[in-house]
Scaffold this motif. Sequence first.
Motif, PDB file in Angstrom:
ATOM      1  N   MET A   4       5.834  -1.571  -2.515  1.00 45.71           N
ATOM      2  CA  MET A   4       6.814  -1.369  -3.555  1.00 45.71           C
ATOM      3  C   MET A   4       6.980   0.100  -3.906  1.00 45.71           C
ATOM      4  N   GLU A   5       5.882   0.825  -3.835  1.00 45.65           N
ATOM      5  CA  GLU A   5       5.999   2.247  -4.134  1.00 45.65           C
ATOM      6  C   GLU A   5       6.832   2.962  -3.070  1.00 45.65           C
ATOM      7  N   LEU A   8      10.365   2.120  -3.796  1.00 47.37           N
ATOM      8  CA  LEU A   8      10.830   2.863  -4.957  1.00 47.37           C
ATOM      9  C   LEU A   8      11.225   4.290  -4.556  1.00 47.37           C
ATOM     10  N   VAL A  11      14.482   4.017  -2.718  1.00 44.76           N
ATOM     11  CA  VAL A  11      15.601   3.670  -3.606  1.00 44.76           C
ATOM     12  C   VAL A  11      16.045   4.892  -4.400  1.00 44.76           C
ATOM     13  N   GLY A 297      -0.542   0.657  -9.288  1.00 45.14           N
ATOM     14  CA  GLY A 297      -0.321  -0.763  -9.140  1.00 45.14           C
ATOM     15  C   GLY A 297      -1.474  -1.571  -9.709  1.00 45.14           C
ATOM     16  N   GLU A 298      -1.832  -2.603  -9.032  1.00 45.30           N
ATOM     17  CA  GLU A 298      -2.782  -3.538  -9.608  1.00 45.30           C
ATOM     18  C   GLU A 298      -4.138  -3.495  -8.933  1.00 45.30           C
ATOM     19  N   ARG A 323      -5.775  -9.707 -12.061  1.00 40.77           N
ATOM     20  CA  ARG A 323      -5.000  -8.540 -11.644  1.00 40.77           C
ATOM     21  C   ARG A 323      -5.403  -7.317 -12.466  1.00 40.77           C
ATOM     22  N   GLU A 335      -6.118  -8.587 -16.227  1.00 39.71           N
ATOM     23  CA  GLU A 335      -5.196  -9.671 -16.554  1.00 39.71           C
ATOM     24  C   GLU A 335      -5.689 -10.972 -15.947  1.00 39.71           C
TER      25      GLU A 335
ATOM     26  N   LEU B 101      15.416  -3.449  -7.038  1.00 35.61           N
ATOM     27  CA  LEU B 101      14.600  -2.403  -7.664  1.00 35.61           C
ATOM     28  C   LEU B 101      15.450  -1.511  -8.556  1.00 35.61           C
ATOM     29  N   LEU B 105      14.946  -1.045 -12.503  1.00 38.33           N
ATOM     30  CA  LEU B 105      14.698   0.261 -13.138  1.00 38.33           C
ATOM     31  C   LEU B 105      15.471   0.388 -14.449  1.00 38.33           C
ATOM     32  N   LEU B 148       5.389   0.163 -13.080  1.00 43.94           N
ATOM     33  CA  LEU B 148       5.260  -0.458 -11.757  1.00 43.94           C
ATOM     34  C   LEU B 148       5.037  -1.963 -11.879  1.00 43.94           C
ATOM     35  N   SER B 149       4.220  -2.349 -12.869  1.00 38.98           N
ATOM     36  CA  SER B 149       3.971  -3.787 -13.048  1.00 38.98           C
ATOM     37  C   SER B 149       5.269  -4.525 -13.341  1.00 38.98           C
ATOM     38  N   LYS B 150       6.086  -3.889 -14.205  1.00 43.25           N
ATOM     39  CA  LYS B 150       7.345  -4.550 -14.567  1.00 43.25           C
ATOM     40  C   LYS B 150       8.285  -4.641 -13.376  1.00 43.25           C
ATOM     41  N   LEU B 151       8.356  -3.561 -12.599  1.00 36.20           N
ATOM     42  CA  LEU B 151       9.229  -3.587 -11.433  1.00 36.20           C
ATOM     43  C   LEU B 151       8.769  -4.678 -10.476  1.00 36.20           C
ATOM     44  N   ARG B 152       7.460  -4.726 -10.302  1.00 41.57           N
ATOM     45  CA  ARG B 152       6.918  -5.713  -9.370  1.00 41.57           C
ATOM     46  C   ARG B 152       7.262  -7.130  -9.848  1.00 41.57           C
TER      47      ARG B 152
END
Lengths: 437, 166
Positions: A4-5, A8, A11, A297-298, A323, A335, B101, B105, B148-152
């Motif tokens: 995801m990073e 991102l 994007v 991240g997690e 998490r 979490e 994404l 954002l 990042l957590s929210k995006l995920r």
Amino acid sequence: MNDMEEDLRRVLGRAAERAPRAPGKLVSHVTATSVRRRARRRIAVTGLAVAVIAGGVAIAVSDLRPGGEGHAAAVAASATAGPEAAQDEAGVRARLREQAGEGAFRGEEPMRDDPPPSPPLKPVEQVWPEAVRKVPAAPGGKDVHPRAFIDDRTLLVDTWVSLEKPDAIYAYDLETASLREIAKVPAPEGTVLFASDYAVGSGRVAWWSARRAGGGKTIDLWTAPLSGGAAEPLLSFPGRDLDHLAVAGDRLVFSREDGGVYTVPLAGGGLQPVRGAAGRHLLRWPWAGAGGRAPEGEEPTFTELWNAETGEKRTALVKAGERAVRCGLATCYGEKPGGGYFYRMRDGSGEKALPHGTFPITGEFARDRYYTAPFPAERGLGGAALYDAATGRAADLGVAPEDGGESVETPGFSPDGRLLAYPKGGELHVIDADKLG
Amino acid sequence: MHDDPRFDAFVAERADALLRYGYVLTGNPHDAADLTQEALVRLHRAWPRVERKQDPESYTRMIMSRLHISIWRKRRRESLAWDPPDLAYEDALPTGVERDLWEALRGLPRKQRAVLVLRYYEDLSDAEIAALLGVSQGTVRSHAFHGLSKLRAAVQTDSASSWSTR
């Protein structure tokens, strides 16, 4: 770096290509607006002294001069003219200063799903009377920023020439409310990151700063005698920013944000990488682990700990489905699979839920149990609280919410976990974690 | 008031790059234009000092970042001279996870978004982001983590719902 990073990054890069293009006349628009505002500002400045006094905010008028050093957003409200604008300007500046305070955090999301604490939280000075002191925020007329405890009655504080640019460090005697200068803080040519992460020990204070040099970055380590004297450069080396710095006996110990633990003798000498510490970050000397203080991240942080002196390893329990598990020397939180946050010992014993659905806003506990977080009200946020995860006790720090409960400044503990300090009504509220309990 | 050709040259050369930064920071062309102009007006006022002491572009980006997370945008602003035409920017959006994404954002609080943009678009370290925004590193990490957590979560929910409605 996870998927995801990377997404991102891509994007944002592609989005930038869709940005509007600047028209050729942009520079004349900009110049004209600037000239027009300058004329208005002359009027606005007249109203300024009034605003400062009326607001009861300790702001040096000289600091508010038009074009004053670099506080961009502080002059954000300068669009309209007259005393009203000036008042706004002072307000914005006051707020910015608070925002820039040690560890300050603005909680942005009211936790709408969580009920407000019931009964309402008591003030921190009632819950932990032994731990709270109130001292002037500007001893001797100097606005100070608390950084760490030097001893039970003395704080290490710094003063700033402008936002986050320290120019001197002081010992602030909490009993007598007096300041004693320890050292001037140098800022060599090209400095991009000013004094950070002060560490106290063995009669000295140490810190680091960073400057651009030859296309890269150079880290400067400094120390000064606590008794007072000149700041001395200890060592300079090219590389990445530090994420932890501490004094351990006769050595300075630190880790880099990209991993790796190093030591330098306080008396001077070379940089010594700690063998076997590649990719690890210091939690508290000699304990280091993966993940570090920057949770990407997690991934869990500090669930695996490694002793840099003995090589001993310790592993914390992580259950399936949990998490973002963050551990300290003795405890962890994270979490739960079904939502909400757990708190327990590293071995998994003594598990309980964190109070009111909160979690440490800085991602770590002080003393393995204390943390601060915003708490909810009937609508939005009610304020900021100090929590003891071990007992469930909680106290209101007395920080008022802003923007109709949309946000609240939540102060955070110093990196060593002992000091929690925040400005309130011309005073500094100083909380000593050693006296909580 | 100074009249420095170097300021003009700076704007001519760097305005597009600043607009790109403004666009990823704010997510829409009008706010990007507002933010860029506002920052350039302030740069103009501070130009002699900034040019003497520091890099004008980083200074301008710092102003843009701080303005964006400040209460500036909630206030009535002096109307700035140039507003870009309302082109159908979204038409150029890619599909799939990138669009999800970009949409997600929009849902982030401004500070979280600013931290992610500084980290993943500007490639700054957390310490640099902390200095630039005038907050502590813990705050930066906290914003990054929650952003990042929210995006995920948003991207996951999205793909989950398109799955169930197939």
